[in-house]
Design a protein around this motif. Structure first.
Motif, mmCIF file in Angstrom:
data_model
loop_
_atom_site.group_PDB
_atom_site.id
_atom_site.type_symbol
_atom_site.label_atom_id
_atom_site.label_comp_id
_atom_site.label_asym_id
_atom_site.label_seq_id
_atom_site.Cartn_x
_atom_site.Cartn_y
_atom_site.Cartn_z
ATOM 1 N N ASN A 34 0.963 -1.249 0.042
ATOM 2 C CA ASN A 34 -0.083 -0.010 0.036
ATOM 3 C C ASN A 34 0.878 1.244 -0.110
ATOM 4 O O ASN A 34 0.264 2.441 -0.644
ATOM 5 C CB ASN A 34 -0.920 -0.022 1.036
ATOM 6 N N VAL A 35 2.114 0.963 0.495
ATOM 7 C CA VAL A 35 3.118 2.237 0.611
ATOM 8 C C VAL A 35 3.368 2.737 -0.856
ATOM 9 O O VAL A 35 3.438 3.698 -1.294
ATOM 10 C CB VAL A 35 4.284 2.011 1.342
ATOM 11 N N ILE A 36 3.698 1.417 -1.740
ATOM 12 C CA ILE A 36 3.975 1.598 -3.141
ATOM 13 C C ILE A 36 2.517 2.315 -4.030
ATOM 14 O O ILE A 36 3.093 3.202 -4.789
ATOM 15 C CB ILE A 36 4.547 0.420 -3.728
ATOM 16 N N ILE A 37 1.543 1.844 -3.703
ATOM 17 C CA ILE A 37 0.421 2.237 -4.410
ATOM 18 C C ILE A 37 0.064 3.699 -3.956
ATOM 19 O O ILE A 37 -0.234 4.541 -4.828
ATOM 20 C CB ILE A 37 -0.897 1.356 -3.849
ATOM 21 N N ASN A 38 0.033 4.020 -2.621
ATOM 22 C CA ASN A 38 -0.076 5.355 -2.160
ATOM 23 C C ASN A 38 0.762 6.306 -2.825
ATOM 24 O O ASN A 38 0.388 7.541 -3.431
ATOM 25 C CB ASN A 38 -0.099 5.557 -0.881
ATOM 26 N N GLU A 39 1.902 5.994 -3.043
ATOM 27 C CA GLU A 39 2.890 6.830 -3.738
ATOM 28 C C GLU A 39 2.953 7.032 -5.250
ATOM 29 O O GLU A 39 2.884 8.036 -5.593
ATOM 30 C CB GLU A 39 4.380 6.317 -3.525
ATOM 31 N N ARG A 40 2.239 6.071 -5.751
ATOM 32 C CA ARG A 40 1.938 6.164 -7.193
ATOM 33 C C ARG A 40 0.708 7.092 -7.427
ATOM 34 O O ARG A 40 0.620 7.910 -8.430
ATOM 35 C CB ARG A 40 1.723 4.681 -7.807
ATOM 36 N N ILE A 41 -0.108 6.999 -6.319
ATOM 37 C CA ILE A 41 -1.655 7.813 -6.634
ATOM 38 C C ILE A 41 -1.008 9.168 -6.380
ATOM 39 O O ILE A 41 -1.623 10.378 -7.120
ATOM 40 C CB ILE A 41 -2.403 7.294 -5.568
ATOM 41 N N ARG A 42 -0.168 9.443 -5.209
ATOM 42 C CA ARG A 42 0.365 10.816 -5.289
ATOM 43 C C ARG A 42 1.227 11.361 -6.379
ATOM 44 O O ARG A 42 0.857 12.620 -6.734
ATOM 45 C CB ARG A 42 1.358 10.761 -3.876
ATOM 46 N N GLU A 43 1.823 10.529 -7.165
ATOM 47 C CA GLU A 43 2.527 10.903 -8.315
ATOM 48 C C GLU A 43 1.623 11.496 -9.377
ATOM 49 O O GLU A 43 1.552 12.571 -9.995
ATOM 50 C CB GLU A 43 3.235 9.864 -8.835
ATOM 51 N N GLY A 44 0.364 10.741 -9.390
ATOM 52 C CA GLY A 44 -0.920 11.120 -10.292
ATOM 53 C C GLY A 44 -1.186 12.430 -9.891
ATOM 54 O O GLY A 44 -1.561 13.444 -10.657
ATOM 55 N N PHE A 45 -1.363 12.764 -8.553
ATOM 56 C CA PHE A 45 -2.131 14.038 -8.105
ATOM 57 C C PHE A 45 -0.867 15.152 -8.546
ATOM 58 O O PHE A 45 -1.485 16.048 -8.984
ATOM 59 C CB PHE A 45 -1.963 14.224 -6.619
ATOM 60 N N ARG A 46 0.286 15.040 -8.349
ATOM 61 C CA ARG A 46 1.393 16.001 -8.779
ATOM 62 C C ARG A 46 1.369 16.215 -10.035
ATOM 63 O O ARG A 46 1.835 17.462 -10.757
ATOM 64 C CB ARG A 46 2.746 15.283 -8.153
ATOM 65 N N ALA A 47 0.846 15.111 -10.909
ATOM 66 C CA ALA A 47 0.885 15.316 -12.433
ATOM 67 C C ALA A 47 -0.506 16.159 -13.055
ATOM 68 O O ALA A 47 -0.451 16.143 -14.154
ATOM 69 C CB ALA A 47 1.002 14.004 -13.041
ATOM 70 N N GLY A 48 -1.319 16.524 -11.682
ATOM 71 C CA GLY A 48 -2.519 17.138 -12.322
ATOM 72 C C GLY A 48 -3.632 16.287 -12.617
ATOM 73 O O GLY A 48 -4.593 16.719 -13.075
ATOM 74 N N GLU A 49 -3.307 15.137 -12.323
ATOM 75 C CA GLU A 49 -4.542 14.127 -12.635
ATOM 76 C C GLU A 49 -5.569 14.166 -11.672
ATOM 77 O O GLU A 49 -5.393 14.488 -10.407
ATOM 78 C CB GLU A 49 -4.040 12.584 -12.890
ATOM 79 N N ASN A 50 -6.944 13.827 -12.073
ATOM 80 C CA ASN A 50 -7.985 13.493 -11.087
ATOM 81 C C ASN A 50 -7.860 12.233 -10.345
ATOM 82 O O ASN A 50 -6.893 11.602 -10.541
ATOM 83 C CB ASN A 50 -9.358 13.535 -11.805
ATOM 84 N N PHE A 51 -8.665 12.012 -9.103
ATOM 85 C CA PHE A 51 -8.570 10.928 -8.393
ATOM 86 C C PHE A 51 -8.613 9.641 -8.970
ATOM 87 O O PHE A 51 -7.720 8.490 -8.964
ATOM 88 C CB PHE A 51 -9.483 11.155 -7.222
ATOM 89 N N ILE A 52 -9.637 9.358 -9.725
ATOM 90 C CA ILE A 52 -9.992 8.329 -10.418
ATOM 91 C C ILE A 52 -8.836 7.889 -11.524
ATOM 92 O O ILE A 52 -8.437 6.741 -11.424
ATOM 93 C CB ILE A 52 -11.199 8.332 -11.386
#
Length: 529
Positions: free
Chosen positions: A421-439
């Motif tokens: 889950n640490v790896i998954i959460n970091e990948r989701i954070r990377e998406g946020f920093r790239a300006g992507e929405n949550f989904i």
């Protein structure tokens, strides 16, 4: 927009229910499948046994002599001076016309070196056959001892080969002196059942006869189990032995006394019937481990391939002897090299220390995940708890034994459960920093993280499997809990948390507070619509 309730969440709920239901009996110690505590946790008996493997060679000669005697009777071949020596078997063929029959029979016996001169035969086992017999004696002793202990009712006894010629036996749950002695007696009992003919012509002088004189007649002097001072003279070559036995059960005779009923295979039944039919009026002794239990007079031909052993048994003695007979005779005597009792207090201390480590580690991991990942950390912690429940549930379902190294594997699982889950959460954070929405961040995060998670878990699982295959004792316990934990972490971390996030995606999108959902640090992520 995907529907909030999804198949992954449904599967996670089922896994959670499975873990809770099957782990409750272990935690609450109620009826149901439970994890069995190993020797190091609940106390018990640790034994190191030696095997007199050279005795297996003598047993092989005796069995060969019995088979040869039966063959000669069936084929009406006249043999004389059939004698089992220290390291050979010898006999004399009285009719040269039968030589081809005997030679053909002996050629079918593997591992024999045959010397024949003027119809005098000497049979000896080859050097390779002796080595094979000694090695087989150890392996068969391990199997027979394990079968006996399983039928004795002990929880998960461990019987393994240690070194080249010793056996390590661990018996969890042995707490009293009586239980210890009974287990020792059951392990050491040879279980050699033989039916032997009484030498009626010479038995009257057995009290004054020496062993050497008895051997010169092809006889042996054996004591009665209930009165060792009373002896009887028996033909040294047995009529049949326990290798032809198929079943043995403790029962009661007409007077309510414990006895042992046994059943023979078809070959044994035929030999038993033929001998009894030809020897009406003579006696046949029932011999177990070199002690005569009874020597009844044969009144009539005994068919059906069954009989009974009586000898003033107690109920537990009859049961244990029946177990020894059912599980098979030990091919060679065993002797005790080392005995060590492990008290239950050591197990209690070990459990307490392990639980402290488990709880402390879990609390620290939970605090870190909540502090660093916010609500996503809470979800990861939930997956970790379900992971532990699944480990306990699967071990309980299969009645696995939990040892100290196994508890170490569970503690390690706590960290591994949130690692994905640490790896998954970091990948989701990377998406946020790239300006992507949550989904989009969530789906890409799980897709990209899954590759690394599968690779790391697969290599760990391979290592755990190899530890189980090539390890012994405590190492196997560690490998089992680690393997279950790895598989469970894939279910909870990748499938379970993904289903939860999909279920909550509308709420997360509406709040827009990704710092609350995915991190303690007040980072501002712009929502991309």
């Amino acid at each position: 927009m995907k529907k909030p309730f999804n198949s992954k969440l449904f599967f996670f709920i089922l896994a959670t229910l499975f873990g809770v239901i099957l782990s409750l009996p272990t935690f609450l110690q109620t009826q149901g499948p439970k994890i069995i505590l190993g020797l190091d946790l609940q106390g018990g008996l640790n034994l190191l046994l030696g095997v007199k493997s050279e005795e297996a060679i003598k047993v092989r000669y005796a069995t060969l002599a019995s088979a040869l005697n039966h063959y000669s009777i069936e084929e009406q071949i006249l043999l004389d001076k059939l004698v089992v020596g220290e390291d050979n078997l010898s006999f004399e063929l009285l009719d040269s016309n039968e030589k081809s029959k005997i030679d053909k029979y002996l050629s079918q016996q593997e591992g024999l070196e045959i010397v024949e001169k003027d119809l005098q035969y000497t049979l000896a086992l080859s050097a390779n056959e002796k080595i094979n017999l000694e090695n087989f004696a150890i392996e068969q002793a391990i199997g027979n001892i394990r079968n006996r202990l399983d039928q004795f009712g002990l929880s998960e006894p461990s019987v393994i080969k240690q070194g080249s010629d010793t056996i390590l036996v661990q018996l969890p749950g042995i707490k009293t002196q009586e239980e210890e002695q009974r287990a020792l007696d059951l392990i050491s009992k040879g279980g050699h059942l033989q039916m032997m003919a009484v030498d009626e012509a010479r038995n009257a002088r057995v009290a004054t006869m020496s062993e050497r004189e008895a051997q010169s007649y092809g006889d042996v002097i054996l004591p009665f189990i209930n009165n060792p001072q009373q002896t009887i003279l028996l033909k040294a070559i047995p009529i049949l032995d326990g290798s032809m036995l198929t079943d043995a059960r403790a029962a009661y005779d007409n007077n309510g006394q414990p006895i042992i009923n046994f059943t023979l295979n078809s070959q044994g039944g035929k030999i038993f019937a033929d001998f009894s039919g030809k020897n009406v009026g003579n006696r046949m002794a029932v011999v177990l481990d070199g002690k005569v239990y009874s020597a009844p007079v044969i009144r009539e031909r005994i068919g059906g391939g069954s009989g009974q052993i009586s000898g003033g048994f107690s109920v537990s003695e009859a049961s244990d002897i029946a177990i020894a007979l059912r599980s098979g005779a030990l091919p060679a005597p065993i002797f005790l090299l080392e005995k060590r009792s492990v008290g239950p207090s050591l197990g209690a201390d070990s459990i307490r220390a392990s639980l402290i480590a488990l709880i402390s580690g879990a609390v620290l991991v939970i605090l870190f995940m909540v502090f660093y990942y916010g609500i996503a950390g809470v979800i990861a912690n939930l997956a970790m708890v379900v992971n532990i429940l699944l480990v306990v549930a699967v071990m309980a379902l299969f009645g696995a034994t939990l040892t100290l190294p196994g508890m170490a594997g569970i503690i390690l699982t706590v960290g591994m459960a949130v690692d994905a889950n640490v790896i998954i959460n970091e990948r989701i954070r990377e998406g946020f920093r790239a300006g992507e929405n949550f989904i989009k961040s969530m789906e890409n995060g799980y897709m990209n993280a899954s590759r690394a998670i599968f690779d790391s878990n697969l290599t760990s699982l391979i290592a755990a499997v190899l530890l189980y295959v090539f390890g012994t004792g405590a190492i196997k316990g560690f490998a089992i809990t680690m393997s279950i934990g790895i598989i469970a972490s894939v279910i909870t971390a990748i499938v379970g948390t993904h289903g939860i996030f999909r279920f909550l995606q509308n709420s997360i999108m509406k709040s827009g507070n990704y710092a609350l959902w995915f991190g303690y640090k007040q980072q501002v992520y712009k929502r991309k619509l």
